[in-house]
Design a protein around this motif. Structure first.
Motif, mmCIF file in Angstrom:
data_model
loop_
_atom_site.group_PDB
_atom_site.id
_atom_site.type_symbol
_atom_site.label_atom_id
_atom_site.label_comp_id
_atom_site.label_asym_id
_atom_site.label_seq_id
_atom_site.Cartn_x
_atom_site.Cartn_y
_atom_site.Cartn_z
ATOM 1 N N ALA A 163 -13.001 -5.015 -9.820
ATOM 2 C CA ALA A 163 -12.256 -5.126 -8.563
ATOM 3 C C ALA A 163 -10.996 -4.260 -8.597
ATOM 4 O O ALA A 163 -10.657 -3.586 -7.610
ATOM 5 N N ARG A 164 -10.299 -4.261 -9.712
ATOM 6 C CA ARG A 164 -9.102 -3.408 -9.829
ATOM 7 C C ARG A 164 -9.474 -1.936 -9.748
ATOM 8 O O ARG A 164 -8.755 -1.125 -9.148
ATOM 9 N N ALA A 165 -10.605 -1.582 -10.351
ATOM 10 C CA ALA A 165 -11.042 -0.179 -10.276
ATOM 11 C C ALA A 165 -11.375 0.206 -8.846
ATOM 12 O O ALA A 165 -11.040 1.318 -8.390
ATOM 13 N N ASP A 166 -12.040 -0.697 -8.097
ATOM 14 C CA ASP A 166 -12.337 -0.411 -6.690
ATOM 15 C C ASP A 166 -11.054 -0.278 -5.885
ATOM 16 O O ASP A 166 -10.941 0.604 -5.011
ATOM 17 N N ALA A 167 -10.091 -1.157 -6.144
ATOM 18 C CA ALA A 167 -8.822 -1.058 -5.419
ATOM 19 C C ALA A 167 -8.122 0.264 -5.700
ATOM 20 O O ALA A 167 -7.607 0.930 -4.786
ATOM 21 N N GLU A 168 -8.121 0.659 -6.959
ATOM 22 C CA GLU A 168 -7.500 1.947 -7.294
ATOM 23 C C GLU A 168 -8.252 3.108 -6.647
ATOM 24 O O GLU A 168 -7.638 4.076 -6.185
ATOM 25 N N ARG A 169 -9.590 2.994 -6.591
ATOM 26 C CA ARG A 169 -10.366 4.069 -5.964
ATOM 27 C C ARG A 169 -10.043 4.176 -4.480
ATOM 28 O O ARG A 169 -9.850 5.277 -3.949
ATOM 29 N N VAL A 170 -9.972 3.030 -3.775
ATOM 30 C CA VAL A 170 -9.650 3.052 -2.346
ATOM 31 C C VAL A 170 -8.241 3.598 -2.130
ATOM 32 O O VAL A 170 -8.004 4.398 -1.200
ATOM 33 N N GLN A 171 -7.290 3.198 -2.968
ATOM 34 C CA GLN A 171 -5.929 3.723 -2.843
ATOM 35 C C GLN A 171 -5.889 5.232 -3.060
ATOM 36 O O GLN A 171 -5.194 5.957 -2.341
ATOM 37 N N ASN A 172 -6.657 5.694 -4.007
ATOM 38 C CA ASN A 172 -6.692 7.143 -4.255
ATOM 39 C C ASN A 172 -7.317 7.884 -3.076
ATOM 40 O O ASN A 172 -6.847 8.975 -2.699
ATOM 41 N N GLU A 173 -8.369 7.322 -2.510
ATOM 42 C CA GLU A 173 -8.977 7.963 -1.343
ATOM 43 C C GLU A 173 -8.003 7.992 -0.162
ATOM 44 O O GLU A 173 -7.898 9.008 0.544
ATOM 45 N N ALA A 174 -7.299 6.863 0.064
ATOM 46 C CA ALA A 174 -6.323 6.836 1.153
ATOM 47 C C ALA A 174 -5.189 7.833 0.910
ATOM 48 O O ALA A 174 -4.740 8.522 1.840
ATOM 49 N N GLN A 175 -4.750 7.924 -0.334
ATOM 50 C CA GLN A 175 -3.701 8.890 -0.645
ATOM 51 C C GLN A 175 -4.182 10.320 -0.457
ATOM 52 O O GLN A 175 -3.442 11.175 0.050
ATOM 53 N N ALA A 176 -5.433 10.578 -0.835
ATOM 54 C CA ALA A 176 -5.988 11.920 -0.622
ATOM 55 C C ALA A 176 -6.092 12.246 0.867
ATOM 56 O O ALA A 176 -5.798 13.380 1.292
ATOM 57 N N TYR A 177 -6.520 11.261 1.690
ATOM 58 C CA TYR A 177 -6.591 11.485 3.140
ATOM 59 C C TYR A 177 -5.209 11.745 3.714
ATOM 60 O O TYR A 177 -5.028 12.647 4.548
ATOM 61 N N ALA A 178 -4.219 10.959 3.269
ATOM 62 C CA ALA A 178 -2.856 11.179 3.757
ATOM 63 C C ALA A 178 -2.341 12.553 3.322
ATOM 64 O O ALA A 178 -1.690 13.259 4.112
ATOM 65 N N ASN A 179 -2.645 12.939 2.100
ATOM 66 C CA ASN A 179 -2.213 14.262 1.639
ATOM 67 C C ASN A 179 -2.871 15.388 2.416
ATOM 68 O O ASN A 179 -2.300 16.478 2.530
ATOM 69 N N ARG A 180 -4.067 15.139 2.941
ATOM 70 C CA ARG A 180 -4.735 16.171 3.726
ATOM 71 C C ARG A 180 -4.283 16.182 5.188
ATOM 72 O O ARG A 180 -4.110 17.238 5.785
#
Length: 381
Positions: free
Chosen positions: A254-271
């Motif tokens: 679950a923590r890995a999934d949360a980190e993955r979603v946060q990374n995806e959101a951060q990547a979208y925001a960075n784009r």
């Protein structure tokens, strides 16, 4: 009355004791010790030749003394150092190669392996029942289970690599060096684990834990003057207890999934954010350019109007006619119709429409004419 004067004692007549027959005065007498030593000396003289007298004994003694002195030579191997003891007390350290010390029992030498790396396993053992397991190791829970800083239990197996740094301290300051190193390692690991939460222990804090344990062990062993250098601490297995390992794995996923979603959101925001900032900058630059162009054009039109007005003040009729002609040229310049001024044609010589030449617009007619249809050959007759 003495015991000898009794006729057999209280257990009956005759020389008998309570456990059978007693000593008999008629038995064999014990051998004389002096006579035995004398006979041995006579036999030794018969064995040795007569010429091998005092001089031969001196030669034998000399050979024995020479052999005793020669027994003081010893060789230290390349991975060892020689520790010389004189009557049990430390005398000095010798380097690899042939060396000499006073023969035993005056001096003795110990040769510890100072360049050899030693390994101590904590929390696991290689035992006879390890052949039943695939990893070849047997777990030792009493050494591996530790309490974390957030009051969780974790199972830690690790290895300590060490070597001898000071042979004198290693041999004389600590009675059981390996047992001391093992105890210090287990204590240091428990202290470091007790200061850390379980989540970093299971994920990314392995390097920090190994470094902290190594530094703490070296500090404690230096205070003991153990003569040992800790070269490396390696974590082999860091897991929760087997009873709750499935729940910990679910939490970890679950923590890995949360980190993955946060990374995806951060990547979208960075784009998206740079694109939005670029679009806003483009619109702002375009508006600025439009404002500057409009202001410049307005100033140019105003300056042009002022110039035209100045000319109009000088010659009103001519300027008015010129303005009219320029306006009509600009308005009628893109039209495909011809406007004929009848007054101008009447005023021409000869009257009538002699001033107008009709023009046949062949170019326009060809442009408007549809393309011819080509009939296929071999059609109906």
């Amino acid at each position: 009355m003495s015991w000898k004067n009794q006729s057999g004692g209280p257990w009956g007549n005759g020389p008998r004791g309570p456990w059978g027959s007693g000593p008999s005065s008629s038995g064999p007498t014990p051998p004389d010790l002096e006579d035995l030593i004398r006979r041995s000396q006579d036999q030794l003289r018969n064995i040795l030749p007569s010429a091998f007298g005092g001089k031969g004994i001196a030669i034998i003694i000399a050979l024995v003394v020479f052999g005793w002195f020669m027994s003081g030579w010893y060789v230290v191997r390349p991975n060892e150092q020689g520790v010389v003891l004189r009557f049990g007390a430390f005398q000095g350290v010798t380097q690899p190669g042939p060396n000499y010390h006073w023969p035993y029992p005056i001096e003795t030498v110990l040769t510890p392996r100072v360049t050899e790396f030693n390994r101590i396993d904590i929390g696991m053992r290689v035992g006879e029942d390890s052949r039943r397991s695939s990893s070849g190791m047997r777990d030792v829970p009493e050494e591996s289970q530790m309490l974390t800083g957030d009051e969780n239990i974790v199972d830690v197996d690790f290895v300590v690599i060490w070597k001898i740094s000071d042979p004198e301290q290693y041999l004389f300051n600590v009675q059981n060096p390996e047992g001391t190193i093992k105890a210090v390692a287990e204590s240091a690991m428990r202290e470091v684990i007790g200061r850390t939460n379980i989540q970093p222990i299971l994920t990314g804090a392995r390097q920090n834990i190994e470094t902290g344990v190594q530094e703490l062990m070296q500090s404690v062993l230096n205070s003991y003057k153990a003569g040992v250098q800790i070269t490396q601490v390696q974590l082999q297995k860091v897991d929760p207890p087997s009873q709750v390992i499935d729940a910990f794995r679910d939490v970890q996923a679950a923590r890995a999934d949360a980190e993955r979603v946060q990374n995806e959101a951060q990547a979208y925001a960075n784009r998206v954010l740079p694109e939005a900032r670029g679009e806003a900058s483009r619109v702002e630059n375009a508006a600025q350019a439009y404002r500057e162009r409009t202001v410049v054009e307005a100033r140019g039109q105003a300056a042009r109007f002022i110039k035209v007005f100045d000319e109009y003040q000088k010659a009103k009729d001519v300027t008015r006619q010129r303005m009219y002609l320029e306006t009509m040229e600009r308005v009628l310049g893109g039209m495909d119709k011809v406007v004929v001024d009848q007054s101008a044609t009447r005023s021409g010589a000869g009257g009538g429409n002699s001033g107008v030449v009709p023009v046949l617009p062949l170019a326009d007619m060809l442009r408007r004419q549809p393309a011819p249809v080509v009939q296929p050959q071999g059609g109906t007759r």
